[in-house]
Design a protein around this motif. Structure first.
Motif, PDB file in Angstrom:
ATOM      1  N   SER A  42      44.177   5.926  67.889  1.00  0.00           N
ATOM      2  CA  SER A  42      43.960   5.603  66.477  1.00  0.00           C
ATOM      3  C   SER A  42      44.209   4.129  66.202  1.00  0.00           C
ATOM      4  N   ASP A  43      45.262   3.585  66.824  1.00  0.00           N
ATOM      5  CA  ASP A  43      45.576   2.178  66.638  1.00  0.00           C
ATOM      6  C   ASP A  43      44.505   1.286  67.261  1.00  0.00           C
ATOM      7  N   GLU A  44      44.025   1.655  68.449  1.00  0.00           N
ATOM      8  CA  GLU A  44      43.030   0.843  69.146  1.00  0.00           C
ATOM      9  C   GLU A  44      41.709   0.793  68.389  1.00  0.00           C
ATOM     10  N   ILE A  45      41.258   1.926  67.869  1.00  0.00           N
ATOM     11  CA  ILE A  45      39.952   1.943  67.205  1.00  0.00           C
ATOM     12  C   ILE A  45      40.017   1.318  65.812  1.00  0.00           C
ATOM     13  N   SER A  46      41.232   1.026  65.317  1.00  0.00           N
ATOM     14  CA  SER A  46      41.361   0.372  64.013  1.00  0.00           C
ATOM     15  C   SER A  46      41.379  -1.148  64.127  1.00  0.00           C
ATOM     16  N   VAL A  47      41.379  -1.681  65.371  1.00  0.00           N
ATOM     17  CA  VAL A  47      41.457  -3.123  65.571  1.00  0.00           C
ATOM     18  C   VAL A  47      40.291  -3.824  64.881  1.00  0.00           C
ATOM     19  N   ASN A  48      40.623  -4.803  64.036  1.00  0.00           N
ATOM     20  CA  ASN A  48      39.654  -5.638  63.320  1.00  0.00           C
ATOM     21  C   ASN A  48      38.750  -4.866  62.368  1.00  0.00           C
ATOM     22  N   LYS A  49      39.075  -3.614  62.056  1.00  0.00           N
ATOM     23  CA  LYS A  49      38.246  -2.837  61.147  1.00  0.00           C
ATOM     24  C   LYS A  49      38.426  -3.270  59.695  1.00  0.00           C
ATOM     25  N   PHE A  50      39.409  -4.111  59.412  1.00  0.00           N
ATOM     26  CA  PHE A  50      39.643  -4.551  58.038  1.00  0.00           C
ATOM     27  C   PHE A  50      38.607  -5.591  57.597  1.00  0.00           C
ATOM     28  N   HIS A  51      37.873  -6.167  58.545  1.00  0.00           N
ATOM     29  CA  HIS A  51      36.834  -7.132  58.171  1.00  0.00           C
ATOM     30  C   HIS A  51      35.696  -6.396  57.465  1.00  0.00           C
ATOM     31  N   LYS A  52      35.257  -6.939  56.336  1.00  0.00           N
ATOM     32  CA  LYS A  52      34.264  -6.256  55.512  1.00  0.00           C
ATOM     33  C   LYS A  52      32.947  -6.044  56.237  1.00  0.00           C
ATOM     34  N   LYS A  53      32.599  -6.954  57.121  1.00  0.00           N
ATOM     35  CA  LYS A  53      31.340  -6.829  57.846  1.00  0.00           C
ATOM     36  C   LYS A  53      31.601  -6.560  59.328  1.00  0.00           C
ATOM     37  N   ASP A  54      32.560  -5.689  59.602  1.00  0.00           N
ATOM     38  CA  ASP A  54      32.970  -5.468  60.989  1.00  0.00           C
ATOM     39  C   ASP A  54      31.837  -4.927  61.861  1.00  0.00           C
ATOM     40  N   ARG A  55      30.863  -4.198  61.278  1.00  0.00           N
ATOM     41  CA  ARG A  55      29.748  -3.672  62.066  1.00  0.00           C
ATOM     42  C   ARG A  55      28.689  -4.726  62.336  1.00  0.00           C
ATOM     43  N   GLN A  56      28.813  -5.882  61.708  1.00  0.00           N
ATOM     44  CA  GLN A  56      27.894  -7.000  61.955  1.00  0.00           C
ATOM     45  C   GLN A  56      28.603  -8.157  62.660  1.00  0.00           C
ATOM     46  N   LEU A  57      29.901  -7.995  62.895  1.00  0.00           N
ATOM     47  CA  LEU A  57      30.718  -9.081  63.441  1.00  0.00           C
ATOM     48  C   LEU A  57      30.770  -9.001  64.970  1.00  0.00           C
ATOM     49  N   SER A 259      25.086 -17.338  81.082  1.00  0.00           N
ATOM     50  CA  SER A 259      24.260 -16.384  80.353  1.00  0.00           C
ATOM     51  C   SER A 259      25.097 -15.810  79.213  1.00  0.00           C
ATOM     52  N   LEU A 260      24.551 -15.867  77.993  1.00  0.00           N
ATOM     53  CA  LEU A 260      25.295 -15.416  76.821  1.00  0.00           C
ATOM     54  C   LEU A 260      24.905 -13.989  76.424  1.00  0.00           C
ATOM     55  N   PHE A 261      25.847 -13.287  75.816  1.00  0.00           N
ATOM     56  CA  PHE A 261      25.570 -11.986  75.220  1.00  0.00           C
ATOM     57  C   PHE A 261      26.610 -11.709  74.133  1.00  0.00           C
ATOM     58  N   LEU A 262      26.345 -10.735  73.279  1.00  0.00           N
ATOM     59  CA  LEU A 262      27.234 -10.410  72.173  1.00  0.00           C
ATOM     60  C   LEU A 262      28.031  -9.153  72.455  1.00  0.00           C
ATOM     61  N   GLN A 263      29.230  -9.137  71.906  1.00  0.00           N
ATOM     62  CA  GLN A 263      30.038  -7.928  71.949  1.00  0.00           C
ATOM     63  C   GLN A 263      30.733  -7.771  70.614  1.00  0.00           C
ATOM     64  N   PHE A 264      30.833  -6.513  70.161  1.00  0.00           N
ATOM     65  CA  PHE A 264      31.513  -6.249  68.890  1.00  0.00           C
ATOM     66  C   PHE A 264      32.898  -6.889  68.894  1.00  0.00           C
ATOM     67  N   CYS A 265      33.219  -7.564  67.821  1.00  0.00           N
ATOM     68  CA  CYS A 265      34.555  -8.182  67.706  1.00  0.00           C
ATOM     69  C   CYS A 265      35.638  -7.116  67.784  1.00  0.00           C
ATOM     70  N   SER A 266      35.380  -5.932  67.235  1.00  0.00           N
ATOM     71  CA  SER A 266      36.367  -4.847  67.215  1.00  0.00           C
ATOM     72  C   SER A 266      36.600  -4.258  68.597  1.00  0.00           C
ATOM     73  N   ASP A 267      35.767  -4.609  69.581  1.00  0.00           N
ATOM     74  CA  ASP A 267      35.953  -4.108  70.942  1.00  0.00           C
ATOM     75  C   ASP A 267      37.023  -4.869  71.687  1.00  0.00           C
ATOM     76  N   PHE A 268      37.517  -5.966  71.091  1.00  0.00           N
ATOM     77  CA  PHE A 268      38.568  -6.760  71.746  1.00  0.00           C
ATOM     78  C   PHE A 268      39.910  -6.393  71.163  1.00  0.00           C
ATOM     79  N   ALA A 269      40.844  -5.995  72.014  1.00  0.00           N
ATOM     80  CA  ALA A 269      42.171  -5.586  71.545  1.00  0.00           C
ATOM     81  C   ALA A 269      43.223  -6.455  72.183  1.00  0.00           C
TER      82      ALA A 269
END
Length: 269
Positions: A42-57, A259-269
């Motif tokens: 529960s704690d891990e999946i809540s990381v950075n979820k407080f950002h309003k645009k977390d699904r676009q971040l 080589s660049l790529f994107l990863q969800f910000c919330s995936d970093f703990a």
């Protein structure tokens, strides 16, 4: 019925107490372990979820091809964020963040009068408080980091150094660090980052302070920042990754090994 079951259980307990106690210990240990795992997940999946645009971040990550294999890094050139906003229509906003001005020390001294506080600061682009949803108690999120002489401090730091969070805007702080110092004007106060934030910091300076004190930071060949961006809604991330993969090579041919790529910000703990 219940009374009969209870009597039967009690008789079994009396006949073989050791076996029953071992079962109870095993059951209790299992339940406790399951509860701890649930709390951790529960704690891990809540990381950075407080950002309003977390699904676009997203954070921009780079793969470096070496003779030993692929090295994955979360640091990128400082100019990358601004360049992506200008050249990639899929990018709504982006920001460069440096939380390690040099590799020797992350902390310096902030002073006001006779008060000297050890603090850790970040250098960030002017859109930092638009990309990330850290709450500003005072100040304008569009203007807080617009000037290189500005500094935005946490509520805790404001109380430590000024004894209050009221009427702090416009006051000055002196910053001393192993490689540079300066005087900055308080332009905002933010609530301390929540516990489920990836990063914790005491203040933020404009990224221009880094560029001024380390001229090599503006070079595309130096990776001195983390790059975060907000993708516009509806953007196909896989296609964008294909588009941005060789982006650094367009800025410097010698960067073809990246080589660049994107990863969800919330995936970093």
């Amino acid at each position: 019925m219940f009374r009969n079951n209870l009597k039967t259980a009690w008789r079994r307990f009396l006949r073989d107490r050791q076996f029953t106690i071992l079962n109870l210990i095993g059951l209790s240990t299992g339940l406790a372990a399951a509860l701890l795992i649930c709390l951790w997940v529960s704690d891990e999946i809540s990381v950075n979820k407080f950002h309003k645009k977390d699904r676009q971040l997203y954070q921009v990550i780079s793969n470096l091809k070496t003779s030993q294999g692929i090295m994955t890094m979360d640091i990128t050139p400082v100019p990358l964020a601004e360049s992506l906003v200008k050249e990639m229509p899929e990018v709504e906003s982006a920001v460069s963040v440096n939380d390690f001005f040099n590799w020797q020390s992350r902390e310096g001294i902030l002073s006001s009068g006779n008060k000297h506080i050890q603090a850790q600061g970040w250098n960030a682009g002017k859109d930092f408080f638009n990309v990330f949803s850290y709450d500003l108690i005072q100040g304008n999120r569009d203007q807080a980091l617009a000037d290189e002489n500005n500094i935005v401090i946490s509520a805790t730091l404001a109380k430590k150094i000024f004894n209050t969070t009221d009427n702090v805007i416009g006051k000055t702080l002196e910053w001393k660090y192993p490689f540079f110092d300066g005087v900055f004007r308080v332009s905002g106060i933010f609530k301390d980052p929540p516990a489920n934030a990836t990063g914790h910091f005491d203040f933020v300076l404009n990224i221009g302070v880094l560029l001024k004190n380390d001229r090599s930071a503006k070079n595309w060949t130096n990776c001195l920042a983390e790059t975060y961006l907000i993708l516009r809604k509806g953007t196909n991330v896989d296609r964008f990754n294909e588009k941005v993969a060789g982006y650094l090579k367009t800025k410097n041919p010698g960067l073809e090994v990246f080589s660049l790529f994107l990863q969800f910000c919330s995936d970093f703990a």
